[in-house]
Design a protein around this motif. Structure first.
Motif, PDB file in Angstrom:
ATOM      1  N   GLY A 137      25.582  -1.789   5.428  1.00  0.00           N
ATOM      2  CA  GLY A 137      26.136  -0.838   6.379  1.00  0.00           C
ATOM      3  C   GLY A 137      25.569  -1.095   7.761  1.00  0.00           C
ATOM      4  N   ASN A 138      24.967  -0.063   8.362  1.00  0.00           N
ATOM      5  CA  ASN A 138      24.360  -0.218   9.685  1.00  0.00           C
ATOM      6  C   ASN A 138      22.848  -0.407   9.605  1.00  0.00           C
ATOM      7  OD1 ASN A 138      23.642   2.336   8.895  1.00  0.00           O
ATOM      8  ND2 ASN A 138      24.105   3.326  10.850  1.00  0.00           N
ATOM      9  N   ARG A 139      22.363  -0.851   8.461  1.00  0.00           N
ATOM     10  CA  ARG A 139      20.940  -1.105   8.266  1.00  0.00           C
ATOM     11  C   ARG A 139      20.703  -2.542   7.825  1.00  0.00           C
ATOM     12  NH1 ARG A 139      17.729   3.715   7.225  1.00  0.00           N
ATOM     13  NH2 ARG A 139      19.000   5.587   7.530  1.00  0.00           N
ATOM     14  N   ILE A 140      19.471  -2.959   7.965  1.00  0.00           N
ATOM     15  CA  ILE A 140      19.064  -4.284   7.503  1.00  0.00           C
ATOM     16  C   ILE A 140      18.103  -4.090   6.345  1.00  0.00           C
ATOM     17  CG2 ILE A 140      17.922  -6.453   8.101  1.00  0.00           C
ATOM     18  CD1 ILE A 140      18.711  -5.905  11.016  1.00  0.00           C
ATOM     19  N   GLN A 141      18.420  -4.674   5.206  1.00  0.00           N
ATOM     20  CA  GLN A 141      17.573  -4.554   4.010  1.00  0.00           C
ATOM     21  C   GLN A 141      16.700  -5.797   3.902  1.00  0.00           C
ATOM     22  OE1 GLN A 141      19.631  -3.351   0.463  1.00  0.00           O
ATOM     23  NE2 GLN A 141      18.136  -4.350  -0.869  1.00  0.00           N
ATOM     24  N   VAL A 142      15.396  -5.577   3.838  1.00  0.00           N
ATOM     25  CA  VAL A 142      14.431  -6.676   3.819  1.00  0.00           C
ATOM     26  C   VAL A 142      13.542  -6.543   2.591  1.00  0.00           C
ATOM     27  CG1 VAL A 142      12.555  -7.823   5.060  1.00  0.00           C
ATOM     28  CG2 VAL A 142      14.425  -6.772   6.337  1.00  0.00           C
ATOM     29  N   SER A 143      13.350  -7.646   1.869  1.00  0.00           N
ATOM     30  CA  SER A 143      12.392  -7.687   0.761  1.00  0.00           C
ATOM     31  C   SER A 143      11.195  -8.531   1.202  1.00  0.00           C
ATOM     32  CB  SER A 143      13.033  -8.301  -0.482  1.00  0.00           C
ATOM     33  OG  SER A 143      14.109  -7.505  -0.931  1.00  0.00           O
ATOM     34  N   LEU A 144      10.003  -8.049   0.894  1.00  0.00           N
ATOM     35  CA  LEU A 144       8.777  -8.696   1.360  1.00  0.00           C
ATOM     36  C   LEU A 144       7.853  -9.047   0.208  1.00  0.00           C
ATOM     37  CD1 LEU A 144       7.826  -6.325   4.335  1.00  0.00           C
ATOM     38  CD2 LEU A 144       8.877  -8.577   4.526  1.00  0.00           C
ATOM     39  N   CYS A 145       7.103 -10.116   0.394  1.00  0.00           N
ATOM     40  CA  CYS A 145       5.969 -10.435  -0.458  1.00  0.00           C
ATOM     41  C   CYS A 145       4.731 -10.301   0.423  1.00  0.00           C
ATOM     42  CB  CYS A 145       6.104 -11.856  -1.008  1.00  0.00           C
ATOM     43  SG  CYS A 145       4.734 -12.335  -2.099  1.00  0.00           S
ATOM     44  N   VAL A 146       3.873  -9.350   0.105  1.00  0.00           N
ATOM     45  CA  VAL A 146       2.758  -8.991   0.985  1.00  0.00           C
ATOM     46  C   VAL A 146       1.435  -9.405   0.372  1.00  0.00           C
ATOM     47  CG1 VAL A 146       1.596  -7.090   2.188  1.00  0.00           C
ATOM     48  CG2 VAL A 146       4.077  -7.042   1.880  1.00  0.00           C
ATOM     49  N   THR A 193     -10.670  -4.711   2.034  1.00  0.00           N
ATOM     50  CA  THR A 193     -11.706  -5.451   1.322  1.00  0.00           C
ATOM     51  C   THR A 193     -11.152  -5.965  -0.002  1.00  0.00           C
ATOM     52  OG1 THR A 193     -12.559  -3.542   0.099  1.00  0.00           O
ATOM     53  CG2 THR A 193     -13.445  -3.930   2.325  1.00  0.00           C
ATOM     54  N   GLU A 194     -11.862  -6.918  -0.601  1.00  0.00           N
ATOM     55  CA  GLU A 194     -11.433  -7.445  -1.897  1.00  0.00           C
ATOM     56  C   GLU A 194     -11.409  -6.348  -2.959  1.00  0.00           C
ATOM     57  OE1 GLU A 194     -10.242 -10.245  -2.700  1.00  0.00           O
ATOM     58  OE2 GLU A 194     -10.622 -11.437  -0.890  1.00  0.00           O
ATOM     59  N   ALA A 195     -12.416  -5.447  -2.898  1.00  0.00           N
ATOM     60  CA  ALA A 195     -12.470  -4.360  -3.876  1.00  0.00           C
ATOM     61  C   ALA A 195     -11.285  -3.411  -3.704  1.00  0.00           C
ATOM     62  CB  ALA A 195     -13.784  -3.587  -3.740  1.00  0.00           C
ATOM     63  N   GLU A 196     -10.949  -3.085  -2.445  1.00  0.00           N
ATOM     64  CA  GLU A 196      -9.813  -2.200  -2.191  1.00  0.00           C
ATOM     65  C   GLU A 196      -8.507  -2.845  -2.649  1.00  0.00           C
ATOM     66  OE1 GLU A 196     -11.213   0.246   1.805  1.00  0.00           O
ATOM     67  OE2 GLU A 196     -10.421  -1.786   2.003  1.00  0.00           O
ATOM     68  N   TRP A 197      -8.338  -4.139  -2.340  1.00  0.00           N
ATOM     69  CA  TRP A 197      -7.107  -4.837  -2.703  1.00  0.00           C
ATOM     70  C   TRP A 197      -6.949  -4.913  -4.226  1.00  0.00           C
ATOM     71  CZ3 TRP A 197      -2.705  -5.495  -0.657  1.00  0.00           C
ATOM     72  CH2 TRP A 197      -1.835  -6.506  -1.070  1.00  0.00           C
ATOM     73  N   GLN A 198      -8.045  -5.215  -4.912  1.00  0.00           N
ATOM     74  CA  GLN A 198      -7.986  -5.275  -6.368  1.00  0.00           C
ATOM     75  C   GLN A 198      -7.647  -3.911  -6.960  1.00  0.00           C
ATOM     76  OE1 GLN A 198      -8.197  -8.136  -8.319  1.00  0.00           O
ATOM     77  NE2 GLN A 198      -7.362  -6.653  -9.782  1.00  0.00           N
ATOM     78  N   GLN A 199      -8.216  -2.848  -6.347  1.00  0.00           N
ATOM     79  CA  GLN A 199      -7.922  -1.500  -6.831  1.00  0.00           C
ATOM     80  C   GLN A 199      -6.456  -1.147  -6.605  1.00  0.00           C
ATOM     81  OE1 GLN A 199     -10.320   0.468  -8.469  1.00  0.00           O
ATOM     82  NE2 GLN A 199      -8.428   1.509  -9.064  1.00  0.00           N
ATOM     83  N   LEU A 221      -3.936  -3.286  -6.464  1.00  0.00           N
ATOM     84  CA  LEU A 221      -3.156  -4.046  -7.443  1.00  0.00           C
ATOM     85  C   LEU A 221      -3.234  -3.397  -8.821  1.00  0.00           C
ATOM     86  CD1 LEU A 221      -4.094  -7.712  -6.426  1.00  0.00           C
ATOM     87  CD2 LEU A 221      -1.983  -6.482  -5.907  1.00  0.00           C
ATOM     88  N   ASP A 222      -4.445  -2.965  -9.192  1.00  0.00           N
ATOM     89  CA  ASP A 222      -4.615  -2.309 -10.493  1.00  0.00           C
ATOM     90  C   ASP A 222      -3.794  -1.023 -10.561  1.00  0.00           C
ATOM     91  OD1 ASP A 222      -6.298  -4.319 -11.234  1.00  0.00           O
ATOM     92  OD2 ASP A 222      -8.145  -3.164 -10.965  1.00  0.00           O
ATOM     93  N   ASN A 223      -3.822  -0.242  -9.466  1.00  0.00           N
ATOM     94  CA  ASN A 223      -3.069   1.012  -9.443  1.00  0.00           C
ATOM     95  C   ASN A 223      -1.570   0.754  -9.580  1.00  0.00           C
ATOM     96  OD1 ASN A 223      -5.450   2.380  -9.085  1.00  0.00           O
ATOM     97  ND2 ASN A 223      -5.210   2.644  -6.877  1.00  0.00           N
TER      98      ASN A 223
END
Length: 219
Positions: free
Chosen positions: A51-60, A67-73, A75-77
């Motif tokens: 329609g009048n929007r742009i749909q974007v899919s991302l790999c982030v 931090t590594e601990a935050e990122w791992q948490q 991913l786990d969540n």
């Protein structure tokens, strides 16, 4: 602040995109670049118009400020949570207890005072602009009352709940930009709110790190 530095560049890129004959490749690069300003590494995997929007899919990937601990948490969540519907427990003003609502009112009043103008004298003009920002009548009435007894932001952020600080910060940024510039007092107030948000994030990251450490010990 970041928004003042990035907006002119984004505006230039939007104009370039509007003039491009082949826009898909340019937009893919722009989306990654815009997120890169926030320290987020992202790759566009799909792009199409709906329609009048742009749909974007991302790999982030892991953001720089994570931090590594935050990122791992995180991913786990996400791996544990199969429900992808928007969370219904997002903090709203109406759901806050009166004590938190009072904090929101006083903090936003302090942001308005930090502009250097007289928000009470300008209220007839200011009020509709606040309504346009999505601030509803009960909050407006509370802000108007809080303007009559101004308090320093440094005092208001003491022991402020991180979730409330994040709620206020999102609205405070828009309020500070009503005149298209950030004063020194507004900058100081916004940073105080950001520190209140970060203090909660720091506590949660310590808990996440401790949880990971305990899990490794058990393993």
């Amino acid at each position: 602040m970041l928004v003042q530095l990035v907006r002119p560049l984004v505006r230039t890129q939007v104009q370039m995109l509007a003039q491009a004959q082949s826009a898909s490749g340019k937009l893919v690069g722009m989306v990654s670049q815009w997120l890169g300003y926030l320290g987020i590494h992202a790759e566009v995997t799909q792009l199409q118009t709906t329609g009048n929007r742009i749909q974007v899919s991302l790999c982030v990937g892991k953001p720089e400020q994570c931090t590594e601990a935050e990122w791992q948490q995180i991913l786990d969540n996400l791996n544990r949570d199969v429900d992808t519907t928007p969370a219904a427990d997002t903090l709203t003003y109406a759901a806050m207890p009166p004590t938190q609502q009072g904090k929101v009112q006083r903090l936003l009043a302090a942001i308005l005072h930090a502009s250097g103008q007289d928000p009470l004298a300008d209220w007839p003009t200011l009020r509709p602009r606040l309504v346009a920002l999505g601030i509803e009548e009960p909050m407006l009435a509370g802000i108007h009352s809080a303007l009559k007894v101004p308090m320093p932001v440094e005092l208001l952020v003491e022991h402020l709940e991180p979730e409330v600080a994040a709620f206020v910060l999102a609205k405070a940024i828009h309020i500070a930009l009503l005149d298209q510039q950030i004063s020194q007092a507004e900058d100081t107030a916004l940073k105080a709110l950001l520190n209140a948000v970060d203090s909660g994030a720091g506590t949660r990251s310590e808990a996440a790190a401790e949880g990971l450490a305990n899990r490794e010990v058990v393993a």
